[in-house]
Design an enzyme around this catalytic site. Structure first.
Site, PDB file in Angstrom:
ATOM      1  N   ASP A  51       0.714  -1.380   0.080  1.00  0.00           N
ATOM      2  CA  ASP A  51       0.094   0.028  -0.048  1.00  0.00           C
ATOM      3  C   ASP A  51       0.787   1.315  -0.011  1.00  0.00           C
ATOM      4  O   ASP A  51       0.350   2.440  -0.743  1.00  0.00           O
ATOM      5  CB  ASP A  51      -0.854   0.152   1.232  1.00  0.00           C
ATOM      6  CG  ASP A  51      -2.020  -0.827   1.071  1.00  0.00           C
ATOM      7  OD1 ASP A  51      -2.102  -1.370   0.155  1.00  0.00           O
ATOM      8  OD2 ASP A  51      -2.635  -1.207   2.086  1.00  0.00           O
ATOM      9  N   SER A 102     -35.522  -7.564  -9.231  1.00  0.00           N
ATOM     10  CA  SER A 102     -34.983  -8.486  -7.871  1.00  0.00           C
ATOM     11  C   SER A 102     -35.055 -10.021  -8.056  1.00  0.00           C
ATOM     12  O   SER A 102     -35.575 -10.210  -9.079  1.00  0.00           O
ATOM     13  CB  SER A 102     -35.785  -7.978  -6.732  1.00  0.00           C
ATOM     14  OG  SER A 102     -37.343  -8.322  -7.045  1.00  0.00           O
ATOM     15  N   LYS A 120     -23.971 -14.694  -3.169  1.00  0.00           N
ATOM     16  CA  LYS A 120     -24.619 -13.415  -2.802  1.00  0.00           C
ATOM     17  C   LYS A 120     -24.154 -12.483  -1.938  1.00  0.00           C
ATOM     18  O   LYS A 120     -24.054 -12.695  -0.882  1.00  0.00           O
ATOM     19  CB  LYS A 120     -26.121 -13.989  -2.518  1.00  0.00           C
ATOM     20  CG  LYS A 120     -27.146 -12.831  -2.705  1.00  0.00           C
ATOM     21  CD  LYS A 120     -28.302 -13.449  -2.385  1.00  0.00           C
ATOM     22  CE  LYS A 120     -29.456 -12.368  -2.184  1.00  0.00           C
ATOM     23  NZ  LYS A 120     -29.022 -11.262  -1.186  1.00  0.00           N
ATOM     24  N   ARG A 173     -29.822   1.069  -7.387  1.00  0.00           N
ATOM     25  CA  ARG A 173     -30.905   0.479  -7.919  1.00  0.00           C
ATOM     26  C   ARG A 173     -32.393   1.024  -8.002  1.00  0.00           C
ATOM     27  O   ARG A 173     -33.079   1.202  -8.908  1.00  0.00           O
ATOM     28  CB  ARG A 173     -31.192  -0.797  -7.264  1.00  0.00           C
ATOM     29  CG  ARG A 173     -32.333  -1.679  -7.773  1.00  0.00           C
ATOM     30  CD  ARG A 173     -32.466  -3.260  -7.334  1.00  0.00           C
ATOM     31  NE  ARG A 173     -33.456  -3.962  -7.457  1.00  0.00           N
ATOM     32  CZ  ARG A 173     -34.637  -3.773  -7.184  1.00  0.00           C
ATOM     33  NH1 ARG A 173     -35.053  -3.005  -6.005  1.00  0.00           N
ATOM     34  NH2 ARG A 173     -35.663  -4.543  -7.644  1.00  0.00           N
ATOM     35  N   LYS A 229     -28.120 -19.296 -11.597  1.00  0.00           N
ATOM     36  CA  LYS A 229     -28.380 -18.553 -12.575  1.00  0.00           C
ATOM     37  C   LYS A 229     -28.281 -19.655 -14.042  1.00  0.00           C
ATOM     38  O   LYS A 229     -27.214 -20.425 -13.862  1.00  0.00           O
ATOM     39  CB  LYS A 229     -27.877 -17.223 -13.255  1.00  0.00           C
ATOM     40  CG  LYS A 229     -28.112 -16.399 -12.279  1.00  0.00           C
ATOM     41  CD  LYS A 229     -26.936 -15.027 -12.628  1.00  0.00           C
ATOM     42  CE  LYS A 229     -26.484 -13.943 -11.693  1.00  0.00           C
ATOM     43  NZ  LYS A 229     -25.520 -13.273 -12.185  1.00  0.00           N
ATOM     44  N   LYS A 289     -30.855 -18.665   0.098  1.00  0.00           N
ATOM     45  CA  LYS A 289     -30.519 -18.019   1.135  1.00  0.00           C
ATOM     46  C   LYS A 289     -30.205 -18.980   2.548  1.00  0.00           C
ATOM     47  O   LYS A 289     -31.157 -19.881   2.598  1.00  0.00           O
ATOM     48  CB  LYS A 289     -31.401 -16.932   1.590  1.00  0.00           C
ATOM     49  CG  LYS A 289     -31.329 -15.803   0.831  1.00  0.00           C
ATOM     50  CD  LYS A 289     -31.945 -14.591   1.469  1.00  0.00           C
ATOM     51  CE  LYS A 289     -31.583 -13.348   0.956  1.00  0.00           C
ATOM     52  NZ  LYS A 289     -32.004 -12.399   1.623  1.00  0.00           N
ATOM     53  N   CYS A 325     -63.665  -9.670  14.961  1.00  0.00           N
ATOM     54  CA  CYS A 325     -62.792  -8.851  14.198  1.00  0.00           C
ATOM     55  C   CYS A 325     -61.997  -7.746  15.179  1.00  0.00           C
ATOM     56  O   CYS A 325     -62.737  -7.230  15.566  1.00  0.00           O
ATOM     57  CB  CYS A 325     -63.065  -8.274  12.982  1.00  0.00           C
ATOM     58  SG  CYS A 325     -61.886  -6.963  12.294  1.00  0.00           S
ATOM     59  N   CYS A 358     -61.720 -11.483   8.570  1.00  0.00           N
ATOM     60  CA  CYS A 358     -63.010 -10.706   8.869  1.00  0.00           C
ATOM     61  C   CYS A 358     -63.791 -10.774   7.542  1.00  0.00           C
ATOM     62  O   CYS A 358     -63.263 -10.267   6.498  1.00  0.00           O
ATOM     63  CB  CYS A 358     -62.346  -9.319   9.240  1.00  0.00           C
ATOM     64  SG  CYS A 358     -63.725  -8.074   9.079  1.00  0.00           S
ATOM     65  N   CYS A 406     -65.360  -3.176   6.730  1.00  0.00           N
ATOM     66  CA  CYS A 406     -64.278  -3.259   7.887  1.00  0.00           C
ATOM     67  C   CYS A 406     -63.113  -2.089   7.636  1.00  0.00           C
ATOM     68  O   CYS A 406     -62.692  -1.956   6.550  1.00  0.00           O
ATOM     69  CB  CYS A 406     -63.435  -4.844   8.117  1.00  0.00           C
ATOM     70  SG  CYS A 406     -62.186  -4.503   9.313  1.00  0.00           S
TER      71      CYS A 406
HETATM   72 ZN   LIG Z   1     -62.765  -6.308  10.516  1.00  0.00          ZN
END
Ligand SMILES: [Zn+2]
Length: 686
Positions: free
Chosen positions: A36, A85, A118, A139, A294, A318, A412, A430, A435
């Site tokens: 370096d 993605s 990855k 991105r 790939k 993963k 609910c 529900c 709602c």
């Molecule tokens: Zn509801």
């Protein structure tokens, strides 16, 4: 004087070439030849010479990596080819399913997989024109990113000028910016010593660093870059047929690619490598959480194509996520936009994969039963990548005596309406169509970026609009302008406890209304996707919109007519039909029409002039940049008529790779044959 200048010129050129060569050895070949200190000495000599002869400084000189002034902000960049993605898998079984899909789609065509670690970093795109780095972008949402050229220039593994020769005039390289562990640890140690908060992990640190407006702050941190793919390539490289060949070229041009690339023809061998790599990856000086798999042959990638979000020829594997133990304090319920009631765990805070976790998903009540979960239990939480943490296990031996079992709510939790088990009994829903919680979620989805793209309608505002009774249906959004005074006075909880509640205010209300008005111009496909019809995502909405052209025509279509659309099977057809014949669906449509929202698509008048108007176009073989559906849509959009067979009436034949009998016939009949690039040039000639 001029002899002295000529000598300086020669020495500057030699120093630059030498420094670039050492960058290459260090970052691409991973075989540095000098220390370096020696590198810095060469760089200092170059800098001194350039100071003496400022007119000899060029933008691609190794001294010019760091800009002098901070930026005011980042400009937006539209990616000519979207940065998609990648789908994730977490088990060998899922990887086998991917393999089965690929084999089915490719038939008996031979192919191999190329496997690449990855890197857990930040995705960016680098654009070289005539061998010079001209643009570097994030991105972003995949379509539009930020221009972070100044920051990327400071990264020494990003060449400012390409090496060697033979690079295309335009070369867009996609890859990952990451923070190697040693540099990251050094930086955090310095931060701690200065009494500052250290970064949680290298990925967050790299992302934060790239957001700096002052490139001088980026330069010292030691970020690195590695390529994993391509964007625009012009002209194409006809003799490069696989990613392996492509990566070999990138290396020649000085662009770092993974040294760990492997290829496999056999899924069992690949899975064996996946297992083996789990141990090896921990020895790298950067974080990898998995592998990217790939199809190596570029022409077969075109055959496989993409969905709206991700390529079909590529998948990420993963590794099992990090886990931690903590205590389950309580359970909340969330009501989703289709009424699904999801239990959410509140946990005693615990550190996991660099973040503090306080909440975790429990998915559904089936999962709660399966785990036999009690409030007060010691539970294992797991986090994989960007995925929401989840509770994966319970330790019944450590259950306190006062632990309480978790029962599904009888009504609910948001609207107190009736609930029902889903088919299969996994989900609780529900079923109250009014709602409030569902409406809030639907409204957010309707306004989200991929749908109608009305800025500012997040959870908080959607909640307030519904609570204040300002919005009961989607159409009410377009009536808000008549309730301006109420809108302005909407109150929000203060950011700090003790402060007074804040009103939305005139400025923000006007901005919101302007955004709502602009959303009227969204095409039919976006509106269709926004309506949240089961099984109708962005791709299907696009296909339906192109085929039917209007909501009215779509609403009138029976299941048989719907299945005429490419890519629409019985399940989707039934779901669409059910929506448009239900009283709720009919009401939504009538309301949208009442506020003047009735977009038309594809069946709008074809362009009056242009090279394709009234022409019959046949496409054969495999195109590199379009699926068959995409190219046919493109032909239609330019007023042409796509056809499946070549005859004397055919005006153009667009021939991709592996074109067969249609090409021969077209030549025999004297039909004009176009390559993919010639076809694109023709479209642009309008
Ligand atoms: Zn509801």
């Amino acid at each position: 004087m001029s002899a002295e200048r000529a000598a300086a010129h020669r020495r500057i050129a030699a120093l630059r070439a030498e420094l670039r060569h050492h960058d290459y050895l260090y970052y691409v070949a991973a075989a540095p030849e000098i220390s370096d200190e020696q590198y810095d000495r060469l760089l200092r000599e170059l800098r001194d010479l350039e100071q003496a002869w400022p007119d000899l400084v060029t933008p691609d000189s190794p001294t010019q990596r760091v800009g002098e002034r901070p930026l005011e902000g980042f400009a937006h960049v539209t990616h000519a080819i979207p940065m998609l993605s990648i789908d994730n898998t977490y088990s060998p079984g899922e990887l086998r399913e991917f393999d089965a899909r690929v084999r089915k789609a490719l038939g008996d065509r031979p192919f191999e997989y190329v496997v690449d670690p990855k890197i857990d970093g930040v995705a960016v795109s680098l654009r070289y024109e005539d061998g010079r780095l001209v643009l570097g972008a994030t991105r972003g949402d995949g379509t539009t990113g930020d221009d972070i050229t100044a920051n990327l220039r400071t990264i020494r593994s990003v060449p400012l000028a390409l090496h060697g020769r033979g690079w295309p005039r335009i070369l867009e390289v996609r890859g990952e910016v990451y923070w190697p562990r040693p540099a990251f640890e050094r930086f955090n140690a310095a931060r701690r010593a200065a009494g500052e908060e250290p970064f949680k992990n290298p990925r967050n640190g790299a992302a934060g660093t790239l957001k700096q407006l002052d490139a001088r702050l980026v330069a010292g941190r030691g970020l690195a870059f590695q390529a994993h793919g391509l964007g625009v390539l012009e002209p194409p490289l006809p003799d490069v047929t696989t990613q392996t060949e492509l990566f070999a070229r990138l290396r020649e041009w000085g662009i770092p690619v993974s040294p760990h690339l492997r290829t496999f023809r056999d899924i069992d061998r690949l899975l064996a490598f996946v297992e083996e790599w789990d141990a090896q990856r921990r020895g790298l000086d950067y974080d990898t959480d998995g592998l990217v798999i790939k199809v190596n042959e570029l022409v077969l990638r075109a055959v496989l194509g993409t969905t709206a979000r991700s390529p079909r020829w590529c998948i990420a594997y993963k590794y099992a996520a990090e886990q931690a133990e903590t205590t389950l304090l309580s359970v909340d319920y969330q009501v989703g936009k289709l009424g699904t009631i999801t239990p959410v765990a509140n946990l005693a805070p615990v550190e996991l994969a660099g973040t503090t976790v306080k909440r975790a998903s429990l998915h559904n009540f089936d999962q709660v039963r399966r785990l036999d979960l009690h409030i007060g239990d010691t539970v294992t939480v797991e986090k994989a990548g960007e995925i929401i943490p989840q509770v994966v296990a319970v330790d019944p031996a450590r259950r306190p005596p006062d632990a309480r079992p978790i029962a599904p709510p009888p009504r609910c939790p948001a609207c107190d309406g009736e609930v029902a088990q889903d088919e299969g009994g996994v989900y609780l829903r529900c079923i109250n169509p009014e709602c409030r919680a569902q409406l809030v979620e639907r409204l957010r989805f309707f306004c989200a970026r991929d749908q109608m793209d009305v800025e500012g309608v997040g959870e908080q505002l959607a909640e307030k609009l519904v609570a204040a009774g300002l919005v009961r249906t989607y159409a009410d959004l377009y009536r808000l302008k008549d309730r301006f005074d109420e809108l302005v006075r909407l109150e929000f909880a203060p950011a700090d406890a003790g402060r007074k509640a804040v009103e939305l205010g005139e400025v923000r209300a006007r901005k919101l209304l302007a955004g709502i008005e602009v959303s009227r111009t969204r095409p039919l496909a976006r509106l269709l996707a926004a309506l949240n019809i089961r099984h109708v995502g962005a791709t299907t909405a696009e296909l339906l919109a192109e085929h039917f052209g209007s909501l009215e025509a779509l609403a009138a279509a029976d299941e048989a007519a719907l299945q005429q659309v490419e890519g629409v099977g019985p399940e989707v057809a039934a779901s669409v039909r059910q929506f448009f014949t239900s009283s709720g669906g009919r009401h939504i449509l009538a309301e949208l029409r009442a506020v003047g929202l009735d977009p038309r698509q594809a069946r709008r008048a074809a362009p009056a002039s242009g090279p394709l108007v009234g022409k019959t176009v046949v496409v054969t073989g495999t195109l590199a940049r379009y699926t068959r559906a995409e190219v046919e849509a493109l032909i239609k959009a330019h007023g042409g008529k796509p056809s499946g067979s070549v005859s004397r009436k055919t005006d153009f034949l667009v021939a991709g790779a592996e074109a067969g009998s249609k090409l021969d016939k077209a030549r025999a009949l004297g039909v004009r044959v176009l390559s993919e690039s010639e076809f694109e040039a023709l479209l642009q000639s309008e």
